[in-house]
Design a protein around this motif. Structure first.
Motif, PDB file in Angstrom:
ATOM      1  N   LEU A 167     -14.280  91.803  20.460  1.00 48.70           N
ATOM      2  CA  LEU A 167     -14.596  90.476  20.988  1.00 48.70           C
ATOM      3  C   LEU A 167     -13.964  89.390  20.133  1.00 48.70           C
ATOM      4  O   LEU A 167     -13.340  88.455  20.653  1.00 48.70           O
ATOM      5  CB  LEU A 167     -16.110  90.294  21.048  1.00 48.70           C
ATOM      6  CG  LEU A 167     -16.622  88.889  21.389  1.00 48.70           C
ATOM      7  CD1 LEU A 167     -16.162  88.470  22.788  1.00 48.70           C
ATOM      8  CD2 LEU A 167     -18.149  88.843  21.288  1.00 48.70           C
ATOM      9  N   SER A 185     -15.593  82.296  21.524  1.00 48.07           N
ATOM     10  CA  SER A 185     -15.766  82.886  22.853  1.00 48.07           C
ATOM     11  C   SER A 185     -17.015  82.301  23.501  1.00 48.07           C
ATOM     12  O   SER A 185     -18.114  82.852  23.377  1.00 48.07           O
ATOM     13  CB  SER A 185     -15.885  84.414  22.776  1.00 48.07           C
ATOM     14  OG  SER A 185     -16.137  84.947  24.069  1.00 48.07           O
ATOM     15  N   HIS A 188     -18.508  84.693  26.170  1.00 49.85           N
ATOM     16  CA  HIS A 188     -19.532  85.664  25.774  1.00 49.85           C
ATOM     17  C   HIS A 188     -20.928  85.044  25.808  1.00 49.85           C
ATOM     18  O   HIS A 188     -21.885  85.699  26.250  1.00 49.85           O
ATOM     19  CB  HIS A 188     -19.250  86.198  24.367  1.00 49.85           C
ATOM     20  CG  HIS A 188     -20.387  87.008  23.826  1.00 49.85           C
ATOM     21  ND1 HIS A 188     -20.641  88.299  24.228  1.00 49.85           N
ATOM     22  CD2 HIS A 188     -21.382  86.688  22.943  1.00 49.85           C
ATOM     23  CE1 HIS A 188     -21.715  88.744  23.611  1.00 49.85           C
ATOM     24  NE2 HIS A 188     -22.186  87.795  22.830  1.00 49.85           N
ATOM     25  N   TRP A 191     -21.901  84.800  29.427  1.00 52.78           N
ATOM     26  CA  TRP A 191     -22.028  86.140  29.993  1.00 52.78           C
ATOM     27  C   TRP A 191     -23.310  86.817  29.550  1.00 52.78           C
ATOM     28  O   TRP A 191     -23.942  87.559  30.315  1.00 52.78           O
ATOM     29  CB  TRP A 191     -20.814  86.952  29.563  1.00 52.78           C
ATOM     30  CG  TRP A 191     -20.655  88.320  30.135  1.00 52.78           C
ATOM     31  CD1 TRP A 191     -20.541  89.469  29.431  1.00 52.78           C
ATOM     32  CD2 TRP A 191     -20.537  88.687  31.511  1.00 52.78           C
ATOM     33  NE1 TRP A 191     -20.346  90.547  30.281  1.00 52.78           N
ATOM     34  CE2 TRP A 191     -20.350  90.087  31.568  1.00 52.78           C
ATOM     35  CE3 TRP A 191     -20.566  87.972  32.711  1.00 52.78           C
ATOM     36  CZ2 TRP A 191     -20.210  90.783  32.760  1.00 52.78           C
ATOM     37  CZ3 TRP A 191     -20.424  88.664  33.907  1.00 52.78           C
ATOM     38  CH2 TRP A 191     -20.248  90.041  33.920  1.00 52.78           C
ATOM     39  N   SER A 192     -23.733  86.570  28.310  1.00 50.20           N
ATOM     40  CA  SER A 192     -24.897  87.261  27.751  1.00 50.20           C
ATOM     41  C   SER A 192     -26.204  86.850  28.411  1.00 50.20           C
ATOM     42  O   SER A 192     -27.244  87.481  28.176  1.00 50.20           O
ATOM     43  CB  SER A 192     -24.978  87.009  26.239  1.00 50.20           C
ATOM     44  OG  SER A 192     -25.156  85.637  25.959  1.00 50.20           O
ATOM     45  N   ASP A 231     -20.920  96.175  28.093  1.00 50.76           N
ATOM     46  CA  ASP A 231     -19.566  96.071  27.567  1.00 50.76           C
ATOM     47  C   ASP A 231     -18.833  97.403  27.548  1.00 50.76           C
ATOM     48  O   ASP A 231     -17.623  97.440  27.352  1.00 50.76           O
ATOM     49  CB  ASP A 231     -19.603  95.463  26.160  1.00 50.76           C
ATOM     50  CG  ASP A 231     -20.039  94.008  26.189  1.00 50.76           C
ATOM     51  OD1 ASP A 231     -19.731  93.314  27.167  1.00 50.76           O
ATOM     52  OD2 ASP A 231     -20.702  93.564  25.232  1.00 50.76           O
ATOM     53  N   VAL A 245     -15.633  94.160  26.985  1.00 48.63           N
ATOM     54  CA  VAL A 245     -16.265  93.258  26.035  1.00 48.63           C
ATOM     55  C   VAL A 245     -15.489  91.960  25.840  1.00 48.63           C
ATOM     56  O   VAL A 245     -16.055  90.965  25.394  1.00 48.63           O
ATOM     57  CB  VAL A 245     -16.447  93.963  24.665  1.00 48.63           C
ATOM     58  CG1 VAL A 245     -15.113  94.215  23.987  1.00 48.63           C
ATOM     59  CG2 VAL A 245     -17.364  93.171  23.752  1.00 48.63           C
ATOM     60  N   SER A 246     -14.219  91.933  26.192  1.00 50.99           N
ATOM     61  CA  SER A 246     -13.374  90.833  25.728  1.00 50.99           C
ATOM     62  C   SER A 246     -13.170  89.725  26.749  1.00 50.99           C
ATOM     63  O   SER A 246     -13.284  89.918  27.961  1.00 50.99           O
ATOM     64  CB  SER A 246     -12.008  91.384  25.293  1.00 50.99           C
ATOM     65  OG  SER A 246     -11.075  91.347  26.336  1.00 50.99           O
ATOM     66  N   ASP A 247     -12.848  88.534  26.218  1.00 49.52           N
ATOM     67  CA  ASP A 247     -12.269  87.480  27.043  1.00 49.52           C
ATOM     68  C   ASP A 247     -10.942  87.997  27.589  1.00 49.52           C
ATOM     69  O   ASP A 247     -10.339  88.909  27.009  1.00 49.52           O
ATOM     70  CB  ASP A 247     -11.963  86.234  26.198  1.00 49.52           C
ATOM     71  CG  ASP A 247     -13.203  85.498  25.720  1.00 49.52           C
ATOM     72  OD1 ASP A 247     -14.322  86.014  25.904  1.00 49.52           O
ATOM     73  OD2 ASP A 247     -13.047  84.404  25.148  1.00 49.52           O
ATOM     74  N   TYR A 291     -22.493  90.542  17.313  1.00 52.33           N
ATOM     75  CA  TYR A 291     -21.938  89.932  18.530  1.00 52.33           C
ATOM     76  C   TYR A 291     -21.907  88.408  18.405  1.00 52.33           C
ATOM     77  O   TYR A 291     -20.897  87.763  18.723  1.00 52.33           O
ATOM     78  CB  TYR A 291     -22.791  90.318  19.736  1.00 52.33           C
ATOM     79  CG  TYR A 291     -22.273  91.477  20.544  1.00 52.33           C
ATOM     80  CD1 TYR A 291     -21.495  91.284  21.672  1.00 52.33           C
ATOM     81  CD2 TYR A 291     -22.579  92.786  20.199  1.00 52.33           C
ATOM     82  CE1 TYR A 291     -21.038  92.338  22.434  1.00 52.33           C
ATOM     83  CE2 TYR A 291     -22.130  93.859  20.941  1.00 52.33           C
ATOM     84  CZ  TYR A 291     -21.355  93.630  22.059  1.00 52.33           C
ATOM     85  OH  TYR A 291     -20.892  94.685  22.810  1.00 52.33           O
ATOM     86  N   ALA A 295     -18.578  86.023  18.484  1.00 52.76           N
ATOM     87  CA  ALA A 295     -18.369  84.977  19.484  1.00 52.76           C
ATOM     88  C   ALA A 295     -18.191  83.616  18.831  1.00 52.76           C
ATOM     89  O   ALA A 295     -17.415  82.786  19.302  1.00 52.76           O
ATOM     90  CB  ALA A 295     -19.535  84.943  20.464  1.00 52.76           C
TER      91      ALA A 295
END
Length: 391
Positions: A167, A185, A188, A191-192, A231, A245-247, A291, A295
């Motif tokens: 990430l 990010s 993230h 998204w979470s 993820d 998991v990634s952008d 995480y 981010a």
């Protein structure tokens, strides 16, 4: 939010136990007005323009999102070629209808209200999840061929400690609504909020995986298995393990780097499983902290080492990941390429660094131009060759 169809990626893993797993990649892009940067609510028009040119693009939750998918690839050279092709296709299709496609995790100029794509599944999601669905976030999904579901859940367990590093390395969404969010990010963070997002649980078996999914469906935490936003997840209809998991990385070359690391992590995990080494069971609070730090800081600050629990530099965390997968990379001949690409990202900056640098020294118009250029640029690859020449 990928809605995977019967794509050539599905062949990844259909072969008999390949020594090196095959890979495929999906990338999501933001559609914007090329002059103002405001979201362009025309993904159906872009998809139609691509179809007229013989390309297939997938619609996403928001009308200002579009997704590409490579076919199954056997090596990084093929994957690089396919990513350049799909990025060229999506930018050309967008331009044909007066839009631009940007590789960035969130719209820098703000998402529009009521932008949900008019498909029954997405309308159900809005009805069930309310304003949670009113978001525009773009990620990258790496599929690795792995048909054995029991083996796949064990691999998922082994991948969990390294997900925050992936990430941080690909963070590409620091700017939203014309301002710096304070996170490398922001995608993230948004998204979470989904109840099914984040790191996957530690699974005891494929049956345990299925039991958890069934409970989520029963409780209406998800409406279908495509809403498993972990993820790492097992594809519901493809023989692959999907890491999401990634952008969406800023450049095609950074996506190649991500895919190379993901495949090497899977290969390394398979070796550990074959040797009888179990995956570490992480403290959920520690993984959550890792995480959040990834981010927030991306590649420019600190990282939580999930092995020791200590705070280390993001550079050191990345170096530990590369060391962990080095034998797998050397077996495929990809170690030097990955090492140079990592040094390039750490030295020149990833997408988040470039976005912030551009906005600090220029204007929002400069940011739009930079994102438009790097979506189909190969500047990171060129820098990587330079790094290789210096070693």
């Amino acid at each position: 939010m990928s809605t995977l169809s019967a794509d050539p990626i599905g062949a990844a893993g259909a072969e008999t136990a390949p020594s090196v797993p095959t890979i495929g990649v999906e990338e999501e892009f933001v559609l914007v007005d090329p002059d103002t940067g405001t979201p362009f609510l025309g993904n159906t028009a872009v998809a139609a323009a691509a179809q007229r040119r013989g390309a297939e693009l997938q619609l996403e939750l928001s009308r200002c999102q579009i997704e590409t998918a490579t076919p199954v690839c056997h090596d990084l050279t093929d994957l690089r070629h396919q990513l350049r092709r799909t990025r060229t296709q999506v930018t050309a299709a967008a331009a044909a209808v007066g839009a631009a496609a940007l590789a960035t995790g969130v719209p820098p100029f703000g998402p529009p209200p009521t932008s949900i794509t008019a498909l029954p599944r997405y309308q159900r999601m809005v009805e069930h999840f309310g304003l949670l669905a009113e978001q525009v976030i773009c990620g990258c999904h790496v599929h690795v061929g792995l048909a054995d579901r029991g083996l796949a859940v064990q691999v998922s367990n082994h991948l969990r400690p390294w997900l925050p590093v992936l990430l941080a390395l690909t963070a590409n969404s620091p700017i939203a609504a014309c301002r710096d969010t304070g996170y490398a990010s922001w995608r993230h963070v948004l998204w979470s909020r989904w109840p099914s997002a984040g790191p996957p649980p530690y699974f005891r078996s494929a049956q345990h995986y299925d039991t958890v999914v069934a409970a989520m469906l029963d409780h209406e935490v998800i409406l279908d298995t495509a809403m498993l936003y972990w993820d790492v997840r097992l594809s519901a209809h493809l023989p692959t393990l999907e890491v999401r998991v990634s952008d969406v990385p800023a450049t095609a070359e950074e996506t190649v780097l991500l895919a190379a690391l993901v495949r090497a992590l899977v290969t390394t995990a398979l070796g550990a499983i074959d040797s009888g080494h179990p995956a570490p069971v992480l403290d959920p609070a520690l993984l959550r902290a890792a995480y959040w730090r990834a981010a927030r800081d991306g590649v420019t600050g600190y990282a939580v080492d999930t092995g020791s629990g200590h705070l280390v530099s993001a550079r050191e965390a990345t170096a530990r990941l590369v060391d962990h997968v080095r034998p797998a990379l050397e077996r495929t001949g990809d170690y030097r390429t990955v090492r140079c690409a990592v040094e390039c990202v750490l030295g020149a900056g990833n997408g988040a660094v470039r976005q912030r640098r551009t906005l600090q020294t220029g204007t929002l118009t400069d940011l739009l131009r930079m994102l438009t250029r790097t979506t189909t640029d190969i500047c990171v690859e060129e820098l990587g060759h330079g790094a290789a020449d210096r070693t």
